[in-house]
Design an enzyme around this catalytic site. Structure first.
Site: not given
Ligand code: LMR
Length: 425
Positions: A155, A236, A272
């Site tokens: 992420w 996570d 989410k």
């Molecule tokens: C994403 O990965 O698009 C979401 O989890 C929003 C974020 O905070 O990055």
């Protein structure tokens, strides 16, 4: 000298003075930070005026009409809060709303968890999943300063969070580009070679950005490797119930680690699975092997919260607490979760069928094999750029698409655009 020239001269002097003052700033060495890859893209989408534009950037659920969705059960809980005469805007305690934190842990570990009955957990409410990650990072920086192993790719905010907190981030292979599946061998090798006693960040389900999760056998092998190197797992968990539609199935890995007696931390987000993105509702839980240790860990987590947010926001936590503690609401929430996860699975199928029909070069099985909010399409940065410029389709440069941005009305358009990008860009 004419008065006109005098005026011009004085203007020039003033301009020079302000330029000089600017360069004399004590902050003049501050470098310009790059824009955030996800939210900057989302802003570019909003600024695009094309009626055909498609938003596959930020991971946020959309209805078939491409609109944000307030979950019906959340709407009911909101009404309940509004009509409750005891509702007020007082502060929560530093650790947050206790009915919320307790319900969050039960959701995570299961009602029958020994960790819960033996009170071996410490939970603080956080500013969504990001806040839980940051609180954990701050805790490690002081009390457990070890390198953290983070999947490659991961992420977009994980590196930022952990390096900002002063931790050393080490990447481990996760995604096999050939199979577009899990690189288990690479992952196990990296764990084996890691500094003993490090931390490993694991995505509990619906890995962001790849949508590739280990199966149960693979999780067992990961747990063996983590145990052998005395590594601290940090999960996570941002998609419980959203990935498969079943909260228990999506928590399998966490519960497996708990049953094996690991000590670990979990960052939990309700953005989410409750559609509470902007309400910033989450939790950080530590599972330890000793009740006394738990008390000390909790005191430190509270100390961090007090320093950073004082106490967490109330609204989202009240909603989640009401829903999780009311069997009727909870059952309705399960239905809402199925609505979201089934729509996403449908979009995966439709996208796959269109690409098959178009005979788009390459294999596309990964679109239906991957799970959760995202698909890691395999498109490269050049193709992503091509899609943005020619078709007004916004996806991140690593080829990640938010499946929720696809709908019956734009999936064909997207597939045809991908076909063009693969053949011609
Ligand atoms: C994403 O990965 O698009 C979401 O989890 C929003 C974020 O905070 O990055």
């Amino acid at each position: 000298m004419s008065s006109n020239s005098k005026e011009r001269l004085s203007k020039l002097a003033n301009q020079l003075k302000s330029t000089k003052m600017g360069s004399a700033s004590v902050f003049s060495q501050v470098p310009l930070a790059p824009p955030d890859a996800i939210f900057h893209l989302s802003a570019s989408y909003k600024a695009d005026t094309s009626p055909q534009k498609v938003d596959l950037s930020v991971g946020a659920y959309r209805t078939e009409e491409g609109k944000p969705w307030i979950l019906p059960v959340v709407a009911k809980a909101e009404k309940h809060i509004l009509n409750d005469p005891s509702t007020n805007h007082e502060y929560l305690g530093i650790e947050g709303l206790s009915t919320f934190t307790e319900a969050s842990v039960r959701l995570l570990l299961g009602d029958d968890s020994a960790v819960i009955s033996e009170k071996r957990y410490a939970t603080v409410q956080t500013v969504s999943g990001t806040g839980a990650n940051s609180t954990f990072a701050a805790f490690c920086n002081v009390h457990f300063k070890k390198p953290i192993l983070v999947s490659n790719p991961t992420w977009g905010n994980h590196h930022n969070i952990f390096t900002s907190a002063g931790l050393k981030v080490v990447s481990y292979p996760y995604f096999n580009k050939e199979t577009r599946g899990l690189d288990l061998e690479g992952m196990l090798k990296a764990i084996h070679e890691a500094e003993s006693g490090s931390i490993i960040l694991l995505h509990a389900c619906a890995h962001n950005p790849t949508g590739v999760d280990p199966n149960q056998d693979e999780w067992k092998k990961i747990a063996d490797a983590v145990e052998a190197k005395k590594i601290l797992p940090f999960f996570d968990c941002a998609y419980q119930g959203f990935a498969s539609g079943d909260v228990n199935r999506d928590a399998w890995a966490i519960r497996y680690f708990a049953q094996r007696g690991f000590e670990f931390f979990v960052a939990q987000s309700f953005a989410k699975n409750f559609g509470l993105y902007g309400e910033r509702c989450g939790a950080l839980t530590a599972v330890t092997s000793d009740r006394e240790v738990t008390t000390k860990v909790l005191s430190q987590l509270k100390k961090i919260s007090r320093a950073t947010i004082s106490n967490p926001p109330k609204y989202g936590a009240q909603i989640v607490s009401l829903v999780l503690n009311n069997p009727e609401y909870k059952e309705e929430w399960f239905q809402n979760l199925r609505t979201m996860s089934e729509r996403i699975i449908q979009m995966r199928k439709q996208l796959y069928d269109h690409l098959q029909r178009l005979q788009t070069p390459g294999t596309w099985n990964h679109i239906i094999d991957q799970i959760g909010m995202f698909s890691f399409t395999g498109l490269n940065a050049k193709q992503a750029q091509f899609l943005k410029e020619k078709y007004h389709i916004f996806l991140t440069d690593n080829g990640r698409i938010s499946m929720a941005g696809l709908s019956p009305s734009n999936v064909k358009y997207f597939a045809e655009a991908v076909d063009d990008a693969v053949r011609n860009s």
